[in-house]
Scaffold this active site. Structure first.
Site, PDB file in Angstrom:
ATOM      1  CD  GLU B  49      -2.969  -1.203   0.326  1.00 11.99           C
ATOM      2  OE1 GLU B  49      -3.145  -0.217  -0.418  1.00 11.99           O
ATOM      3  OE2 GLU B  49      -3.626  -2.247   0.221  1.00 11.99           O
ATOM      4  CG  ASN B  53      -0.686   5.489  -0.840  1.00 10.30           C
ATOM      5  OD1 ASN B  53      -1.579   5.200  -1.624  1.00 10.30           O
ATOM      6  ND2 ASN B  53      -0.886   5.621   0.465  1.00 10.30           N
ATOM      7  NE  ARG B 107      -5.250   2.885  -6.237  1.00 12.10           N
ATOM      8  CZ  ARG B 107      -4.696   1.705  -5.984  1.00 12.10           C
ATOM      9  NH1 ARG B 107      -4.686   0.766  -6.892  1.00 12.10           N
ATOM     10  NH2 ARG B 107      -4.169   1.459  -4.821  1.00 12.10           N
TER      11      ARG B 107
END
Lengths: 109, 147
Positions: B49, B53, B107
């Protein structure tokens, strides 16, 4: 990452294989949608039995297909989540939008 | 100060193909702790994650370098820092809200929620136009019949 698609009655099953992340989810999405948009299945089954890992991109993939299938009144069923993937699914609250089959049920077929 | 038993640094270009490389490398690094599969998967997911990002948001329209440093402490705590020199986050509190995303329809907006739920602590430092550092900390449990 690869994908197997099966059509049976009004249902389309997309079985994914490999790790699902932001990098692989894009290609998965395109492949699933290109068939789904032609077939417009009432039941779109996403099978994660052979997905050993996914991050929240997998949830994005499910959410996106829920939206796409809703265009023709179709519903999404999620099958074959491992305990780790299930943890992610529970965190996302996706069960309000898609049918989550329990692992036992998915494994039997 | 807790005793450090191992440390590693990693840098790679922000191509999305490196998401799997990054989480795989961090998992391999912590294998010496003989971790539980669930703990290992949790860390792997959180790293995925954070790196995603950096790639999707930090370096939105460009390719930059993503930096990872990971440290293992003697008590079984692992700290992983994921840093980019990208565009930064204008409002960290907003960015950490579940379901908030600037990443578009595909997303889920769950990145920080997943990091928080799968790690013991998540710290975010960010400056617009300077970049973002996400620090993940997780304590690895010893297996019940380990040793």
């Amino acid at each position: 990452m690869n994908l197997r698609i099966e059509l049976k009655g009004g249902a389309m099953t997309a079985s994914m294989r490999g790790e699902l992340d932001h990098h692989t989810a894009g290609e998965m999405r395109e492949q699933i949608d290109s068939t789904a948009k032609k077939v417009r299945p009432q039941k779109l089954i996403l099978d994660f039995k052979e997905v050993p890992f996914m991050d929240s991109s997998g949830i994005g993939l499910i959410l996106g297909r829920v939206r796409t299938a809703a265009l023709w009144g179709g519903r999404v069923t999620v099958r074959g989540l491992s305990p780790q993937l299930k943890k992610m699914a529970e965190l996302s609250g996706i069960s309000a939008l898609a049918v989550l089959e329990d692992a036992g049920k998915g494994a039997k077929t | 100060m807790k005793q450090i038993i191992n440390r590693m640094e990693l840098r790679f270009p922000s191509g999305s193909v490196n998401e799997s490389f990054a989480r795989g490398a961090v998992s391999a690094f912590v294998l010496c702790l003989d971790p539980l599969v669930t703990d290992l998967n949790d860390l792997k997911t959180a790293v995925s994650e954070a790196v995603t990002n950096a790639i999707v948001h930090g370096y939105r329209d460009t390719i930059g370098t993503v930096y990872i440093t990971a440290v293992i402490y003697a008590d079984g705590t692992v700290q992983v820092k994921v840093r980019d020199r990208g565009c930064g986050i204008p409002d960290i509190e907003k960015a950490m809200e579940p379901l908030f995303t600037t990443g578009g329809e595909e997303r889920a907006g769950l990145g920080f929620a997943v990091m928080q739920s799968f790690c013991d602590s998540v710290r975010v430092i960010s400056k617009p136009q300077k970049g973002t550092t996400v620090t993940l900390t997780k304590r690895f449990e010893r297996k019940p019949n380990g040793e």
